[in-house]
Design a protein around this motif. Structure first.
Motif, mmCIF file in Angstrom:
data_model
loop_
_atom_site.group_PDB
_atom_site.id
_atom_site.type_symbol
_atom_site.label_atom_id
_atom_site.label_comp_id
_atom_site.label_asym_id
_atom_site.label_seq_id
_atom_site.Cartn_x
_atom_site.Cartn_y
_atom_site.Cartn_z
ATOM 1 N N PRO A 1 6.653 23.475 -8.299
ATOM 2 C CA PRO A 1 7.596 23.031 -9.331
ATOM 3 C C PRO A 1 9.021 22.829 -8.824
ATOM 4 N N ASN A 2 9.349 23.437 -7.708
ATOM 5 C CA ASN A 2 10.720 23.331 -7.195
ATOM 6 C C ASN A 2 10.884 22.236 -6.154
ATOM 7 N N ASN A 3 9.830 21.476 -5.943
ATOM 8 C CA ASN A 3 9.879 20.388 -4.964
ATOM 9 C C ASN A 3 9.419 19.092 -5.616
ATOM 10 N N LYS A 4 9.819 17.988 -5.034
ATOM 11 C CA LYS A 4 9.403 16.692 -5.569
ATOM 12 C C LYS A 4 8.996 15.765 -4.425
ATOM 13 N N ILE A 5 8.089 14.847 -4.739
ATOM 14 C CA ILE A 5 7.659 13.840 -3.769
ATOM 15 C C ILE A 5 8.761 12.796 -3.651
ATOM 16 N N VAL A 6 9.171 12.499 -2.416
ATOM 17 C CA VAL A 6 10.320 11.612 -2.204
ATOM 18 C C VAL A 6 9.966 10.286 -1.553
ATOM 19 N N GLU A 7 8.743 10.178 -0.999
ATOM 20 C CA GLU A 7 8.319 8.888 -0.471
ATOM 21 C C GLU A 7 6.802 8.841 -0.403
ATOM 22 N N ILE A 8 6.269 7.610 -0.468
ATOM 23 C CA ILE A 8 4.819 7.445 -0.521
ATOM 24 C C ILE A 8 4.421 6.092 0.061
ATOM 25 N N ALA A 9 3.279 6.072 0.725
ATOM 26 C CA ALA A 9 2.684 4.832 1.217
ATOM 27 C C ALA A 9 1.241 4.804 0.737
ATOM 28 N N GLY A 10 0.887 3.777 -0.035
ATOM 29 C CA GLY A 10 -0.436 3.739 -0.641
ATOM 30 C C GLY A 10 -1.220 2.486 -0.294
ATOM 31 N N ILE A 11 -2.527 2.615 -0.332
ATOM 32 C CA ILE A 11 -3.439 1.489 -0.169
ATOM 33 C C ILE A 11 -4.476 1.569 -1.290
ATOM 34 N N ASN A 12 -4.653 0.484 -2.032
ATOM 35 C CA ASN A 12 -5.616 0.449 -3.132
ATOM 36 C C ASN A 12 -6.649 -0.647 -2.884
ATOM 37 N N GLU A 13 -7.888 -0.371 -3.261
ATOM 38 C CA GLU A 13 -8.968 -1.353 -3.118
ATOM 39 C C GLU A 13 -9.578 -1.622 -4.490
ATOM 40 N N TYR A 14 -9.726 -2.908 -4.837
ATOM 41 C CA TYR A 14 -10.149 -3.298 -6.180
ATOM 42 C C TYR A 14 -11.605 -3.765 -6.240
ATOM 43 N N PHE A 15 -12.163 -4.233 -5.190
ATOM 44 C CA PHE A 15 -13.541 -4.737 -5.158
ATOM 45 C C PHE A 15 -13.813 -5.752 -6.272
ATOM 46 N N GLY A 16 -12.808 -6.583 -6.559
ATOM 47 C CA GLY A 16 -12.987 -7.654 -7.530
ATOM 48 C C GLY A 16 -12.714 -7.280 -8.970
ATOM 49 N N TYR A 17 -12.432 -6.010 -9.254
ATOM 50 C CA TYR A 17 -12.112 -5.588 -10.615
ATOM 51 C C TYR A 17 -10.613 -5.739 -10.875
ATOM 52 N N GLU A 18 -10.234 -5.703 -12.154
ATOM 53 C CA GLU A 18 -8.813 -5.756 -12.517
ATOM 54 C C GLU A 18 -8.076 -4.500 -12.101
ATOM 55 N N VAL A 19 -8.780 -3.380 -12.060
ATOM 56 C CA VAL A 19 -8.158 -2.093 -11.755
ATOM 57 C C VAL A 19 -8.726 -1.548 -10.457
ATOM 58 N N GLU A 20 -7.911 -0.718 -9.788
ATOM 59 C CA GLU A 20 -8.321 -0.189 -8.491
ATOM 60 C C GLU A 20 -9.517 0.746 -8.598
ATOM 61 N N GLN A 21 -10.453 0.571 -7.665
ATOM 62 C CA GLN A 21 -11.622 1.428 -7.574
ATOM 63 C C GLN A 21 -11.344 2.632 -6.677
ATOM 64 N N ASN A 22 -10.804 2.369 -5.501
ATOM 65 C CA ASN A 22 -10.470 3.419 -4.545
ATOM 66 C C ASN A 22 -8.993 3.319 -4.203
ATOM 67 N N ALA A 23 -8.336 4.458 -4.120
ATOM 68 C CA ALA A 23 -6.904 4.466 -3.820
ATOM 69 C C ALA A 23 -6.580 5.655 -2.924
ATOM 70 N N GLY A 24 -5.791 5.397 -1.905
ATOM 71 C CA GLY A 24 -5.368 6.463 -1.009
ATOM 72 C C GLY A 24 -3.883 6.379 -0.740
ATOM 73 N N ALA A 25 -3.270 7.527 -0.450
ATOM 74 C CA ALA A 25 -1.829 7.539 -0.205
ATOM 75 C C ALA A 25 -1.440 8.685 0.708
ATOM 76 N N VAL A 26 -0.379 8.460 1.460
ATOM 77 C CA VAL A 26 0.289 9.509 2.222
ATOM 78 C C VAL A 26 1.665 9.673 1.595
ATOM 79 N N ALA A 27 2.027 10.902 1.249
ATOM 80 C CA ALA A 27 3.305 11.147 0.602
ATOM 81 C C ALA A 27 4.005 12.320 1.274
ATOM 82 N N ARG A 28 5.307 12.446 1.018
ATOM 83 C CA ARG A 28 6.086 13.554 1.580
ATOM 84 C C ARG A 28 6.922 14.195 0.489
ATOM 85 N N PHE A 29 6.843 15.524 0.427
ATOM 86 C CA PHE A 29 7.727 16.288 -0.447
ATOM 87 C C PHE A 29 9.107 16.414 0.191
#
Length: 321
Positions: free
Chosen positions: A185-213
């Protein structure tokens, strides 16, 4: 307290209403739905009145909103203007801008805004939080966090971008992010790099990210609509690793395991049904004029990270928050 439900899907029928029955003094007085013919059984069972619009609600102290994500903002603001307290399903809104509008509307009208993150009441998540606060793994360096299941309901509203605002991230990734904020609770995420895969759908099926507090802790997280059912957190410190497993399911469940060298310790935690505790927390917050366990600002923190995750994937770059 007098409760109303807005939206009557599986969560409302199978989780929320059975839990409401276990809370002393809590009664269902109103049901809001655009399909009144589908809830006559509930109206009869609970002696509740059916409404087709939240604007017409009467004799209600607090509502549980469990409609598609795109409807949350207008329904919350309408209830706030009627001085009705609100427990809104996660994610709070389609984005952080909407979330802030909802928070302001509730503050201006003096009503409590809670967001339904039942994982904060799972005794294994609560126990894991206590162990981490006691420094059981030492200085934390890396956290791996994952939630997945195979979503077979691909003709439902969660696959309609205009209603859901997104796929696996909005539905279950928000649980992962909220749990990380619960433990830190005393920390916050300050940056993120994400990759999302949709496989032809409107919304993402698989999503991954690297983030830093903000304290340098690195988070590797993923959310999936396309891989086998799993919830797992791996919190790695310089004195050990804490595994927190299966703690975000609708059914009460969980495992907490500490690994030090080649030694493993299994922890057991017990508690009341997480949906019952969620309702009790909301009622206590209203009575005592305090913030519930997950209030609007906690949900806003989650949405800010989600916004950045989508932005990063779309623009193919690291996003600072």
């Amino acid at each position: 307290m007098r409760w109303g439900v807005v939206g009557v899907g599986k969560i409302t029928r199978n989780r929320f209403l059975p839990a409401l029955e276990q809370v002393e003094g809590a009664i269902l007085t109103a049901i809001v739905t655009t399909h009144p013919e589908n809830v006559k059984d509930l109206a009869e069972k609970y002696n509740a009145k059916i409404y087709e619009k939240v604007e017409d609600l009467e004799n209600v102290d607090v509502v549980y909103i469990a409609t598609p994500n795109s409807m949350h903002k207008d329904q919350v603001i309408s209830c706030a203007k009627k001085k009705i307290h609100i427990l809104c399903e996660k994610p709070i809104a389609l984005n952080s801008k909407e979330a802030m509008e909802m928070i302001r509307a509730c503050e201006e009208n003096g009503v409590v805004l809670g967001v339904a993150n039942m994982g904060r009441f799972n005794p294994y998540n609560v126990g894991a939080k206590r162990l981490l606060e006691e420094g059981i793994v030492g200085r934390i360096g890396i956290i791996k966090a994952s939630y997945s299941f195979v979503n077979v309901e691909r003709d439902k509203w969660r696959y309609d971008l205009s209603l859901s605002g997104g796929g696996a991230i909005m539905d279950i990734g928000v649980h992962v992010i909220n749990t990380l904020h619960f433990w830190r609770p005393n920390n916050k995420i300050v940056e993120i790099a994400g990759i999302n895969e949709y496989f032809g759908y409107e919304v993402e099926q698989n999503a991954g990210a690297v983030a830093r507090f903000d304290d340098g802790v690195i988070v590797l997280m993923d959310a999936s609509y396309d891989t086998s059912l799993s919830v797992s957190f791996e919190i790695k410190g310089d004195k050990g690793i804490l595994y927190v497993l299966d703690t975000l399911y609708q059914e009460y469940d969980g495992k907490v395991i500490l690994k030090r060298e080649n030694n493993f310790t299994l922890f057991n935690f017990y508690g009341e049904n997480q949906y019952v505790l969620e309702i009790k927390d909301m009622e206590d917050a209203i009575r005592n004029k305090r913030s519930p366990r997950t209030d609007g600002y906690e949900a806003l923190k989650d949405m800010t990270v989600i916004d950045a995750w989508y932005q990063s994937s779309k623009e193919k770059r690291l996003v600072r928050i």
